[in-house]
Write a protein that holds these residues in place. Structure first.
Motif, PDB file in Angstrom:
ATOM      1  N   ARG A  11       0.824  -1.218   0.000  1.00 11.62           N
ATOM      2  CA  ARG A  11       0.000   0.000   0.000  1.00 11.62           C
ATOM      3  C   ARG A  11       0.855   1.264   0.000  1.00 11.62           C
ATOM      4  NH1 ARG A  11      -3.781  -3.372   2.677  1.00 11.62           N
ATOM      5  NH2 ARG A  11      -3.015  -3.077   4.787  1.00 11.62           N
ATOM      6  N   SER A  12       2.092   1.174   0.550  1.00 16.33           N
ATOM      7  CA  SER A  12       2.926   2.390   0.589  1.00 16.33           C
ATOM      8  C   SER A  12       4.113   2.331  -0.377  1.00 16.33           C
ATOM      9  CB  SER A  12       3.442   2.638   2.011  1.00 16.33           C
ATOM     10  OG  SER A  12       4.062   1.492   2.507  1.00 16.33           O
ATOM     11  N   ALA A  13       4.632   1.136  -0.653  1.00 12.55           N
ATOM     12  CA  ALA A  13       5.824   1.033  -1.499  1.00 12.55           C
ATOM     13  C   ALA A  13       5.531   1.501  -2.925  1.00 12.55           C
ATOM     14  CB  ALA A  13       6.301  -0.422  -1.529  1.00 12.55           C
ATOM     15  N   GLY A  14       6.594   1.947  -3.608  1.00 13.47           N
ATOM     16  CA  GLY A  14       6.455   2.263  -5.030  1.00 13.47           C
ATOM     17  C   GLY A  14       6.487   0.991  -5.860  1.00 13.47           C
ATOM     18  N   ALA A  15       7.308   0.043  -5.410  1.00 12.10           N
ATOM     19  CA  ALA A  15       7.439  -1.240  -6.116  1.00 12.10           C
ATOM     20  C   ALA A  15       7.859  -2.289  -5.095  1.00 12.10           C
ATOM     21  CB  ALA A  15       8.476  -1.127  -7.227  1.00 12.10           C
ATOM     22  N   ILE A  16       7.418  -3.517  -5.302  1.00 14.23           N
ATOM     23  CA  ILE A  16       7.715  -4.584  -4.328  1.00 14.23           C
ATOM     24  C   ILE A  16       7.771  -5.936  -5.037  1.00 14.23           C
ATOM     25  CG2 ILE A  16       5.233  -4.764  -3.740  1.00 14.23           C
ATOM     26  CD1 ILE A  16       6.117  -5.502  -0.862  1.00 14.23           C
ATOM     27  N   THR A  17       8.682  -6.780  -4.564  1.00 14.39           N
ATOM     28  CA  THR A  17       8.747  -8.143  -5.108  1.00 14.39           C
ATOM     29  C   THR A  17       7.797  -9.047  -4.315  1.00 14.39           C
ATOM     30  OG1 THR A  17      10.597  -8.699  -3.643  1.00 14.39           O
ATOM     31  CG2 THR A  17      11.140  -7.987  -5.878  1.00 14.39           C
ATOM     32  N   PRO A  18       7.074  -9.924  -4.993  1.00 16.15           N
ATOM     33  CA  PRO A  18       6.243 -10.902  -4.279  1.00 16.15           C
ATOM     34  C   PRO A  18       7.075 -12.111  -3.841  1.00 16.15           C
ATOM     35  CG  PRO A  18       5.956 -11.167  -6.641  1.00 16.15           C
ATOM     36  CD  PRO A  18       6.959 -10.044  -6.448  1.00 16.15           C
ATOM     37  N   VAL A  19       6.552 -12.881  -2.917  1.00 11.51           N
ATOM     38  CA  VAL A  19       7.138 -14.193  -2.556  1.00 11.51           C
ATOM     39  C   VAL A  19       6.004 -15.204  -2.572  1.00 11.51           C
ATOM     40  CG1 VAL A  19       8.303 -15.549  -0.770  1.00 11.51           C
ATOM     41  CG2 VAL A  19       8.889 -13.129  -1.083  1.00 11.51           C
TER      42      VAL A  19
END
Ligand code: NAD
Length: 309
Positions: free
Chosen positions: A259-267
């Motif tokens: 919700r806050s990150a610009g980009a994130i990797t999933p696991v």
């Protein structure tokens, strides 16, 4: 809108390039060779090793797997590594960790010839990464893959960005920090003794978490717009009632942080697929070097940095 960084797509791009360059090398009579060695029957290690060997074959490599019994002695394993060091068909040697307790892991890692150490764990390669000699090093596969994911999102110039690496292991945290430093980031390394971790993670433009603690990083630990790379792989009960079914989660609370990150990797589907792709890339590079051809680069952005200190 938060970008979900697709490690499967990114890894397919790397593997496609490896296949293309492997085919090109074959025209000159060279075939990259990867030897994967496993000692014992650890089920997770068996799965990892099988997928590495399979991927090597798909890339057109000469792929050999040595499955040794759990009571293999340290000297027997050293003998095998030395044999592979002198085998001209083999360009990469990977000894799957962890090893059984009767074997000194450090001795085995140091027995691997630095020019075939495609995991990048040997002191020579560790030293090269630490001093920014990236052009001739083998960079450990997980941080190398994480860097490519960061560059896909942030571009190739990371100069001046604040990077926080949580975790200081030799195979992930420390080399990750070295790569970010080589890319001119301002790097903070946090670990199990760090005080007020959340205050530190909130300073990060790039946050890499490699801890092994399910969903340690909460939603309000992350600066808005940050790039979050979750290296952790944790198997947890899938159901609230704790029944036998399990699922994989990272070290980051994905639902809250996205919700806050610009980009994130999933696991799963983030850093994991990149690790194996970079192993193929390192093996290909080793094969190019072995025949005296200019080795391809998979880390263009980092090459010209560290020109000063
Ligand atoms: P490790 O156990 O060697 O190191 C963990 C690090 O986390 C240590 O430096 C420790 O100081 C730090 N730490 C522990 N608790 C902490 C806390 N509460 N706060 C801050 N720091 C803390 O682990 P590793 O080998 O670096 O692996 C880390 C995670 O990454 C694991 O979940 C592992 O499965 C995963 N991993 C994934 C890949 C991949 O391909 N995606 C590859 C390697 C490791």
């Amino acid at each position: 809108m938060t970008e979900i960084i697709d490690g499967k797509v990114a890894s397919q791009d790397v593997v496609a390039e490896v296949k293309r360059l492997s085919a090109e090398l074959a025209v000159s009579g060279g075939t990259p060779g990867l030897a994967v060695v496993i000692v014992g029957e650890d089920p997770a290690s068996q799965v990892y090793v099988a997928s590495k060997s399979r991927m090597a074959s798909e890339c057109g490599f000469h792929s050999v797997q040595y499955s040794l019994s759990s009571d293999t002695s340290e000297n027997e394993l050293v003998d095998l590594v030395c044999k592979l060091n002198f085998d001209p068909q083999i360009h990469g040697i990977l000894v799957q960790l962890p090893l059984p307790s009767q074997i000194d892991t450090g001795r085995i890692i140091q027995a691997i010839a630095p020019e075939k150490d495609v995991d990048g764990f040997n002191f020579i390669n560790v030293g090269k990464v630490g001093t920014g000699e990236l052009g001739t090093a083998f960079i450990p596969c997980t941080p190398a893959g994480a860097m490519l994911l960061i560059e896909r999102v942030r571009g190739k110039d990371l100069t001046g960005l604040n990077a926080v690496v949580v975790g200081r292991s030799n195979i992930v945290g420390k080399p990750m920090a070295s790569l970010l430093l080589a890319a001119n980031c301002t790097v903070t390394i946090a670990h199990r003794h760090t005080r007020d971790l959340a205050t530190i993670t909130r300073t990060a433009d790039i946050l890499v978490v490699a801890v092994g603690k399910p969903e340690l990083v909460k939603g309000d630990w992350v600066k808005p717009g940050a790039t979050v790379i979750d290296v952790g792989i944790n198997r947890v009960p899938a159901l609230a009632d704790g029944t036998r079914r399990t699922t994989l989660v990272g070290d980051v609370d994905f639902g809250a942080v996205k919700r806050s990150a610009g980009a994130i990797t999933p696991v799963p589907g983030g850093v994991g697929p990149m690790t194996i792709a970079m192993l193929m890339a390192n093996t290909l590079v080793s094969a190019y070097r072995a025949v005296g051809m200019v080795a391809p680069r998979f880390d263009e952005a980092k090459r010209s940095h560290m020109d000063d200190n």
